[in-house]
Design a protein around this motif. Structure first.
Motif, PDB file in Angstrom:
ATOM      1  N   LEU A 115      -4.673 -13.418  -4.828  1.00  0.00           N
ATOM      2  CA  LEU A 115      -3.909 -12.632  -5.786  1.00  0.00           C
ATOM      3  C   LEU A 115      -3.470 -13.491  -6.959  1.00  0.00           C
ATOM      4  O   LEU A 115      -3.532 -14.718  -6.902  1.00  0.00           O
ATOM      5  CB  LEU A 115      -2.670 -12.019  -5.118  1.00  0.00           C
TER       6      LEU A 115
ATOM      7  N   SER B 154       0.441 -11.597 -11.571  1.00  0.00           N
ATOM      8  CA  SER B 154       0.557 -10.224 -12.077  1.00  0.00           C
ATOM      9  C   SER B 154       0.447  -9.175 -10.979  1.00  0.00           C
ATOM     10  O   SER B 154       0.767  -8.001 -11.202  1.00  0.00           O
ATOM     11  CB  SER B 154      -0.512  -9.971 -13.144  1.00  0.00           C
ATOM     12  N   ASP B 155      -0.001  -9.581  -9.786  1.00  0.00           N
ATOM     13  CA  ASP B 155      -0.102  -8.646  -8.659  1.00  0.00           C
ATOM     14  C   ASP B 155       1.196  -8.513  -7.876  1.00  0.00           C
ATOM     15  O   ASP B 155       1.321  -7.643  -7.012  1.00  0.00           O
ATOM     16  CB  ASP B 155      -1.205  -9.112  -7.690  1.00  0.00           C
TER      17      ASP B 155
ATOM     18  N   ASP C  81       4.933  -7.543  -6.991  1.00  0.00           N
ATOM     19  CA  ASP C  81       5.834  -6.451  -7.355  1.00  0.00           C
ATOM     20  C   ASP C  81       7.308  -6.837  -7.278  1.00  0.00           C
ATOM     21  O   ASP C  81       8.145  -6.230  -7.947  1.00  0.00           O
ATOM     22  CB  ASP C  81       5.571  -5.245  -6.456  1.00  0.00           C
TER      23      ASP C  81
ATOM     24  N   SER D   7       5.191  -0.495  -4.012  1.00  0.00           N
ATOM     25  CA  SER D   7       4.980  -1.938  -4.093  1.00  0.00           C
ATOM     26  C   SER D   7       3.970  -2.370  -3.034  1.00  0.00           C
ATOM     27  O   SER D   7       4.008  -1.902  -1.896  1.00  0.00           O
ATOM     28  CB  SER D   7       6.301  -2.684  -3.869  1.00  0.00           C
ATOM     29  N   LYS D   8       3.097  -3.282  -3.416  1.00  0.00           N
ATOM     30  CA  LYS D   8       2.029  -3.698  -2.517  1.00  0.00           C
ATOM     31  C   LYS D   8       2.097  -5.172  -2.134  1.00  0.00           C
ATOM     32  O   LYS D   8       1.562  -5.562  -1.091  1.00  0.00           O
ATOM     33  CB  LYS D   8       0.668  -3.400  -3.156  1.00  0.00           C
TER      34      LYS D   8
ATOM     35  N   THR E  37       2.077  -8.624   2.010  1.00  0.00           N
ATOM     36  CA  THR E  37       1.546  -7.376   1.451  1.00  0.00           C
ATOM     37  C   THR E  37       1.812  -6.215   2.393  1.00  0.00           C
ATOM     38  O   THR E  37       2.056  -6.405   3.591  1.00  0.00           O
ATOM     39  CB  THR E  37       0.022  -7.477   1.177  1.00  0.00           C
TER      40      THR E  37
END
Length: 405
Positions: free
Chosen positions: A289, A292-293, A295, A383-384, A403
């Protein structure tokens, strides 16, 4: 560390100043409750700091008399929390040599050391308990839990100060990815709210001096923060290889998608912003990741003037300054070796429920900190991915990328 997308969490347990289970702790976090109180014990009356976070749930209620007498409080808290996590995971049927335990601690049975020194001074060697050595062992909690569940794949104990619990998770992930085991019970614990630990941290000027307002003493990222609040507690999670968990129909709570452990190789106490940046970036790379990934971030943020500032800078560099950031130490205090695992549990619960606890006492933003610190529970549905940090004296730095299930 190798990509950890194949490692899932199937059970969680906790003993904290907010409650004796994950559910009660989580409810307290969402409600913005404080578990910090004034210490009324006689030994605390002459101390320079007399506020702390104590586990109010009685572990004796969940342990046999024999278990309770043979363990230090670290063992009590760890065993109760591990049984909660193990039960939620469905008590996996796994070969003993494919099952391991990794429970970290910063100080282990320090309370036993103090009590037995008093016994020795008062009555000589015959007054010392025959359980002294096994109670004071830092590896005691991992040993007791391994005995309880029959784990023969290893009982490890990372001792990395306040990063111990998070590093235990990282080690558990690594063991599963290497193919050595299928299931790991991982976590962290400390129970050293006592005169020696408090005096030592006070001499370092690391503890909050806000004695008149226990609930307001821990204030991560706030302009008026002046030190952390000592606390005790344990956090435990059950890690499994994903295909193993799915094959047995286990409920998946979340994933440890990436983990990284680094060492500053600098000052024994002072933190290093560049290394904190690096450990977060390495965890992201392990997860496949980018910043920017992410959350939201569960920060280590203990409420010290310099520590929070450095971590804030590192977080900004990695994920920017718009991502929500929180620190639940504002409510629980600093669990030391147990803090990193409790941070992981809070992160998993936030991803699972879509509710992110705020940072209690964040009232006056520090003009030098450019983060989106949330002060009350905020919705985070959808959210991931999130990062949770843990840093410790000695230059120990650990970051976990979690995650959603």
């Amino acid at each position: 560390m190798m990509n950890a997308l194949g490692v899932v969490v199937t059970g969680m347990g906790a003993m904290t100043p907010l409650g004796g289970t994950v559910a009660r702790t989580w409810e307290g976090l969402l409600d913005g409750q404080s578990g910090i109180e004034v210490l009324h014990e006689p030994w605390a009356q002459e101390l320079p700091v007399r506020v702390a976070g104590l586990v109010t749930a009685d572990p004796a209620a969940s342990l046999s008399t024999r278990e309770y007498r043979r363990m230090d409080r670290c063992g009590h808290l760890s065993l109760v929390a591990s049984r909660e996590a193990w039960d939620q995971a469905g008590r996996p049927a796994v070969e003993p040599d494919r099952l391991a335990v990794v429970i970290g601690s910063g100080y282990g049975g320090l309370g036993t050391v103090l009590s037995q020194i008093r016994a020795l001074d008062a009555g000589g060697s015959r007054r010392v308990s025959p359980h002294t050595l096994t109670q004071m062992m830092v590896n005691g909690p991992s040993a007791w839990v391994s005995i309880d569940i029959g784990a023969q794949g290893g009982a490890r104990t990372p001792v990395s100060a306040c990063a111990s619990g998070a590093e235990a998770i990282a080690q558990g992930v690594e063991m599963i990815l290497s193919g050595v085991v299928d299931v790991v019970v991982a976590g962290g614990v400390d129970a050293c709210v006592n005169e020696l630990a408090i005096s030592g941290f006070a001499q370092l000027r690391a503890l909050s001096t806000s004695q008149g307002d226990p609930a307001g003493a821990s204030r991560p990222f706030d302009r008026d923060r002046n030190g952390f609040v000592m606390a005790e507690g344990a956090g435990i999670i059950v890690l499994e290889r994903e295909d193993f968990a799915r094959a047995r129909g286990a409920g998946i709570l979340g994933r440890i998608a990436g983990a990284a452990v680094t060492s500053d190789a600098g000052d024994i106490v002072a933190a290093d912003q560049a290394i904190q940046h690096r450990v977060m970036q390495k965890a992201l790379t392990a997860a496949g990741l980018a910043g920017s990934d992410i959350d939201f971030v569960h920060a280590h943020a203990t409420s010290t003037p310099v520590g929070d500032l450095l971590e804030a800078g590192a977080i900004t560099e990695v994920v920017g300054n718009d991502v929500p950031v929180t620190s639940t130490k504002s409510m629980t205090g600093h669990l030391l070796g147990g803090a990193g695992t409790l941070g992981a549990i809070a992160t998993i619960e936030a991803l699972r429920t879509g509710q992110l606890p705020g940072t209690l006492n964040f009232e006056n933003p520090d003009p030098d900190i450019h983060l989106n610190v949330i002060s009350t529970t905020t919705g985070c549905a959808g959210s991931k991915a999130a990062i949770t940090n843990a840093f410790g004296f000695g230059g120990h730095s650990t970051a976990l990328v979690v995650t959603a299930a």
